[in-house]
Structure formats: structure tokens, C-alpha cells
Design a protein around this motif. Structure first.
Motif, mmCIF file in Angstrom:
data_model
loop_
_atom_site.group_PDB
_atom_site.id
_atom_site.type_symbol
_atom_site.label_atom_id
_atom_site.label_comp_id
_atom_site.label_asym_id
_atom_site.label_seq_id
_atom_site.Cartn_x
_atom_site.Cartn_y
_atom_site.Cartn_z
ATOM 1 N N GLN A 40 -8.370 -43.854 95.538
ATOM 2 C CA GLN A 40 -8.339 -45.310 95.350
ATOM 3 C C GLN A 40 -9.490 -45.759 94.461
ATOM 4 O OE1 GLN A 40 -9.605 -48.907 98.084
ATOM 5 N NE2 GLN A 40 -7.674 -48.078 98.865
ATOM 6 N N ASN A 41 -10.682 -45.227 94.687
ATOM 7 C CA ASN A 41 -11.834 -45.607 93.863
ATOM 8 C C ASN A 41 -11.641 -45.206 92.400
ATOM 9 O OD1 ASN A 41 -13.247 -46.776 95.981
ATOM 10 N ND2 ASN A 41 -14.271 -44.857 96.539
ATOM 11 N N ILE A 42 -11.061 -44.023 92.181
ATOM 12 C CA ILE A 42 -10.772 -43.597 90.808
ATOM 13 C C ILE A 42 -9.778 -44.544 90.155
ATOM 14 C CG2 ILE A 42 -9.641 -41.776 89.450
ATOM 15 C CD1 ILE A 42 -10.759 -39.765 91.548
ATOM 16 N N VAL A 43 -8.725 -44.878 90.888
ATOM 17 C CA VAL A 43 -7.688 -45.782 90.370
ATOM 18 C C VAL A 43 -8.279 -47.152 90.057
ATOM 19 C CG1 VAL A 43 -5.599 -47.041 91.044
ATOM 20 C CG2 VAL A 43 -5.747 -44.572 91.449
ATOM 21 N N LEU A 44 -9.071 -47.702 90.973
ATOM 22 C CA LEU A 44 -9.657 -49.024 90.749
ATOM 23 C C LEU A 44 -10.623 -49.011 89.565
ATOM 24 C CD1 LEU A 44 -10.311 -50.125 94.433
ATOM 25 C CD2 LEU A 44 -8.671 -51.143 92.836
ATOM 26 N N GLY A 45 -11.378 -47.947 89.414
ATOM 27 C CA GLY A 45 -12.300 -47.868 88.288
ATOM 28 C C GLY A 45 -11.584 -47.891 86.958
ATOM 29 N N GLU A 46 -10.479 -47.144 86.847
ATOM 30 C CA GLU A 46 -9.743 -47.100 85.587
ATOM 31 C C GLU A 46 -8.966 -48.404 85.345
ATOM 32 O OE1 GLU A 46 -8.539 -45.367 81.947
ATOM 33 O OE2 GLU A 46 -10.215 -45.097 83.344
ATOM 34 N N ILE A 47 -8.412 -48.997 86.393
ATOM 35 C CA ILE A 47 -7.759 -50.303 86.243
ATOM 36 C C ILE A 47 -8.778 -51.331 85.765
ATOM 37 C CG2 ILE A 47 -6.749 -52.227 87.527
ATOM 38 C CD1 ILE A 47 -5.218 -50.203 89.192
ATOM 39 N N GLY A 48 -9.969 -51.314 86.353
ATOM 40 C CA GLY A 48 -11.003 -52.251 85.933
ATOM 41 C C GLY A 48 -11.383 -52.075 84.480
ATOM 42 N N ARG A 49 -11.490 -50.823 84.045
ATOM 43 C CA ARG A 49 -11.874 -50.558 82.657
ATOM 44 C C ARG A 49 -10.787 -50.990 81.681
ATOM 45 N NH1 ARG A 49 -11.338 -46.987 78.615
ATOM 46 N NH2 ARG A 49 -9.726 -45.787 79.702
ATOM 47 N N ARG A 50 -9.543 -50.632 81.970
ATOM 48 C CA ARG A 50 -8.472 -50.884 81.010
ATOM 49 C C ARG A 50 -7.965 -52.312 81.037
ATOM 50 N NH1 ARG A 50 -4.162 -46.060 81.004
ATOM 51 N NH2 ARG A 50 -3.086 -47.677 79.769
ATOM 52 N N ARG A 51 -8.047 -52.980 82.172
ATOM 53 C CA ARG A 51 -7.554 -54.363 82.245
ATOM 54 C C ARG A 51 -8.701 -55.365 82.239
ATOM 55 N NH1 ARG A 51 -3.112 -53.713 86.853
ATOM 56 N NH2 ARG A 51 -4.597 -55.030 87.985
ATOM 57 N N ASN A 52 -9.930 -54.889 82.155
ATOM 58 C CA ASN A 52 -11.090 -55.768 82.147
ATOM 59 C C ASN A 52 -11.067 -56.702 83.354
ATOM 60 O OD1 ASN A 52 -13.529 -56.785 81.167
ATOM 61 N ND2 ASN A 52 -12.505 -58.410 80.024
ATOM 62 N N THR A 53 -10.823 -56.117 84.515
ATOM 63 C CA THR A 53 -10.772 -56.884 85.754
ATOM 64 C C THR A 53 -11.871 -56.398 86.682
ATOM 65 O OG1 THR A 53 -9.311 -57.607 87.559
ATOM 66 C CG2 THR A 53 -9.156 -55.293 86.892
ATOM 67 N N LYS A 54 -12.157 -57.184 87.702
ATOM 68 C CA LYS A 54 -13.213 -56.809 88.643
ATOM 69 C C LYS A 54 -12.733 -57.030 90.074
ATOM 70 C CE LYS A 54 -15.513 -61.320 88.539
ATOM 71 N NZ LYS A 54 -16.809 -62.020 88.300
ATOM 72 N N VAL A 55 -13.386 -56.347 90.994
ATOM 73 C CA VAL A 55 -13.099 -56.506 92.413
ATOM 74 C C VAL A 55 -13.747 -57.791 92.910
ATOM 75 C CG1 VAL A 55 -13.468 -55.530 94.710
ATOM 76 C CG2 VAL A 55 -12.895 -54.027 92.795
ATOM 77 N N ILE A 56 -12.932 -58.666 93.525
ATOM 78 C CA ILE A 56 -13.452 -59.924 94.058
ATOM 79 C C ILE A 56 -13.491 -59.917 95.581
ATOM 80 C CG2 ILE A 56 -12.763 -61.278 92.052
ATOM 81 C CD1 ILE A 56 -10.357 -62.279 93.719
ATOM 82 N N GLY A 57 -12.982 -58.870 96.184
ATOM 83 C CA GLY A 57 -12.970 -58.782 97.637
ATOM 84 C C GLY A 57 -12.094 -57.638 98.083
ATOM 85 N N ARG A 58 -11.687 -57.691 99.326
ATOM 86 C CA ARG A 58 -10.899 -56.618 99.913
ATOM 87 C C ARG A 58 -9.685 -57.179 100.636
ATOM 88 N NH1 ARG A 58 -12.834 -52.143 97.644
ATOM 89 N NH2 ARG A 58 -11.621 -51.006 99.200
ATOM 90 N N LYS A 59 -8.644 -56.356 100.746
ATOM 91 C CA LYS A 59 -7.515 -56.666 101.620
ATOM 92 C C LYS A 59 -7.474 -55.616 102.717
ATOM 93 C CE LYS A 59 -3.952 -54.786 101.878
ATOM 94 N NZ LYS A 59 -2.650 -54.573 101.237
ATOM 95 N N VAL A 60 -7.065 -56.054 103.897
ATOM 96 C CA VAL A 60 -6.870 -55.118 104.993
ATOM 97 C C VAL A 60 -5.396 -55.154 105.355
ATOM 98 C CG1 VAL A 60 -7.622 -54.380 107.272
ATOM 99 C CG2 VAL A 60 -9.195 -55.649 105.808
ATOM 100 N N GLY A 61 -4.780 -53.985 105.410
ATOM 101 C CA GLY A 61 -3.363 -53.890 105.708
ATOM 102 C C GLY A 61 -3.103 -53.239 107.051
ATOM 103 N N CYS A 62 -1.864 -53.401 107.520
ATOM 104 C CA CYS A 62 -1.430 -52.833 108.805
ATOM 105 C C CYS A 62 -2.341 -53.272 109.942
ATOM 106 C CB CYS A 62 -1.321 -51.320 108.725
ATOM 107 S SG CYS A 62 0.200 -50.767 107.931
ATOM 108 N N THR A 63 -2.619 -54.569 109.992
ATOM 109 C CA THR A 63 -3.464 -55.106 111.056
ATOM 110 C C THR A 63 -2.648 -55.644 112.221
ATOM 111 O OG1 THR A 63 -3.590 -57.210 109.861
ATOM 112 C CG2 THR A 63 -5.381 -55.647 109.514
#
Length: 257
Positions: A40-63
Motif C-alpha cells: 500500500q505504501n509503495i502504491v500510494l507513493g507512486e500515485i502521489g508522484r504521478r498524480r501530484n496528490t497528497k495524503v490528507i488523512g486516512r479511511k478505516v474500512g470493515c468497522t
């Protein structure tokens, strides 16, 4: 889980290059959670680089148990909310931009103070003072995998927790613990009510979910945490207008075109 780099490449090819579905069947059924978060961290890093986006928070699933039953999981997981897929309500999205669309009415919590594992264990009571606003939200869930209901937990986590977008209402700063933890939620499609729920449908309420996450992840001030679906989910389709109503916490809507 084996071949983390290869799994990340398959997910990124689907997410960024339109090579859907991802060729990830080799990893179906894996339960190697630590490796999944590394992917997930690898995927987010590459998405951030290629789409020029940043992490603004977190989602929690299956709660809640109904979500866990849908995916065959035995506990919650987390992913990231990204700036370029966060939209203010009312929003409009294209059905063709997603493999499928699942909409989940969620309470999101904005932090005024940082939280993290260094001060664990957290409780719903101990994290409440760190929250400076509550936002009504609809999470847009999808998946790059051929059958997300049988992939197992690792592939859901690796694909950023199946988080593909997030629609939010205005932040509510005048709130208290009782009103949040007992808030009722209704879900509507084209004006017709299709589901009801409440904040207590997620594990320990929204603040309990925040406590679970803060035990595991460093959350800076300003981060937003979306805490899981409060009603049954809705599989959205073209031509629908979907609205979630959160009582005193406002409303949020999305039109699918």
C-alpha cells in the motif's frame, strides 16, 4: 506474501494506466497483512508522484460486521484519503471512471491535535479531545481486482483499502460526544430512502474507530479520518443521485453520470 514489488506493479498498472482488472489472482487469499501495508505504501507513493496528490488523512474500512461479512474479513483495515479524489458536496462523478461504485455514508473526524501509537493504548474517551470537527461524508469504494469479495484481506489493503474517492460536507465544529455517538443516518437514492443507520454501527462509534487507528498510525494535526459505513452500502449506477443525511451534522450528495 511473495513478490511485493510485482504486486505493487500490477495494482499501479490498473490504477494509473487503465490496465483493469489488475493481474493479481496469484495473491488471492493471502493474509500477510504487514506485507500488504508495505505494498500500500509503495502504491500510494507512486500515485502521489504521478498524480501530484497528497495524503490528507486516512479511511478505516470493515468497522462493522456487515462490511466484514461482505468481504470475508475478520477485522478493520486502513487506507489513505487523497487530495485529488476528495470532493466537496454536492459532487458529480462519472460511472466510467470506476470499475464499480459502492457508496458508504461515514462520519469523518478532523484532528486539531496529533495522535499516534506513541501514546497508545487509546480509547474513544481519550481521543475525543483531539477532534476539532466532524464532517459528513460518502466514501467511494471500488477495486482493481477481478473479484474484491474473495481476494482476502491483503489485496484489499494493498489496493489502498479499496478507497477510490471521498465526498464530504461542511465541517461541524459545534459538536459533543453524545450527539456524535448517537447520531442517526439515512441514505437516499433519487429522493427515496433506502437505508437507515447510526454512528453506533461502527466499532465503538466513530471515536472508537479513531482510537483503533491512532494505536497503529501516526495522525498529524489537520488529518481527516473517515470511520466506516454507518448504514448498508449502496452499489451506485449511472443516472442516480445518492444522498446521505446525518441530522445535525449535515448532508452530503453525489450524482453519478
Amino acid at each position: 506474501m511473495m513478490d511485493m514489488d510485482k504486486l505493487g506493479e500490477c495494482i499501479l498498472a490498473a490504477r494509473l494506466d487503465g490496465k483493469m482488472p489488475a493481474q493479481t489472482e496469484h495473491w488471492f487469499g493471502s493474509t500477510d497483512i504487514d506485507d500488504a501495508y508495505n505494498v500500500q505504501n509503495i502504491v500510494l507513493g507512486e500515485i502521489g508522484r504521478r498524480r501530484n496528490t497528497k495524503v490528507i488523512g486516512r479511511k478505516v474500512g470493515c468497522t462493522n460486521q456487515s462490511a466484514r461479512d461482505l468481504l470475508g474479513l475478520d477485522g478493520p483495515f486502513h487506507g489513505a484519503l487523497l487530495s485529488d479524489t476528495a470532493m466537496a458536496s454536492p459532487a458529480r462523478i462519472a460511472r466510467s471512471d470506476y470499475p464499480f461504485i459502492v457508496l458508504e455514508p461515514e462520519f469523518a473526524l478532523r484532528l486539531g491535535k496529533p495522535l499516534g501509537p506513541e501514546s497508545a493504548p487509546h480509547t474513544a474517551e481519550s481521543v475525543a479531545g483531539a477532534v476539532d470537527a466532524v464532517l459528513p461524508a460518502l466514501e467511494i469504494v471500488s477495486s482493481c481486482h477481478t473479484d474484491w469479495t474473495r481476494t482476502g484481506p491483503a489485496l484489499v489493503i494493498a489496493d489502498n483499502g479499496s478507497s477510490y474517492g471521498w465526498v464530504h460536507g461542511a465541517p461541524v465544529t459545534d459538536w459533543d460526544v453524545d450527539s456524535l455517538m448517537n447520531a442517526e443516518v439515512t441514505l437516499h437514492v433519487d429522493g427515496e430512502q433506502i437505508a437507515t443507520g447510526n454512528a453506533g454501527n461502527v466499532d465503538g462509534g466513530p471515536l472508537g474507530v479513531l482510537a483503533w487507528l491512532a494505536d497503529r498510525v501516526l495522525l498529524p494535526a489537520g488529518a481527516i479520518v473517515s470511520t466506516g459505513t454507518t448504514t448498508s452500502v449502496h452499489f451506485g449506477d449511472r443516472g442516480e443521485r445518492v444522498e446521505a443525511r446525518f441530522g445535525k451534522f449535515g448532508e452530503v450528495s453525489v450524482e453519478i453520470v
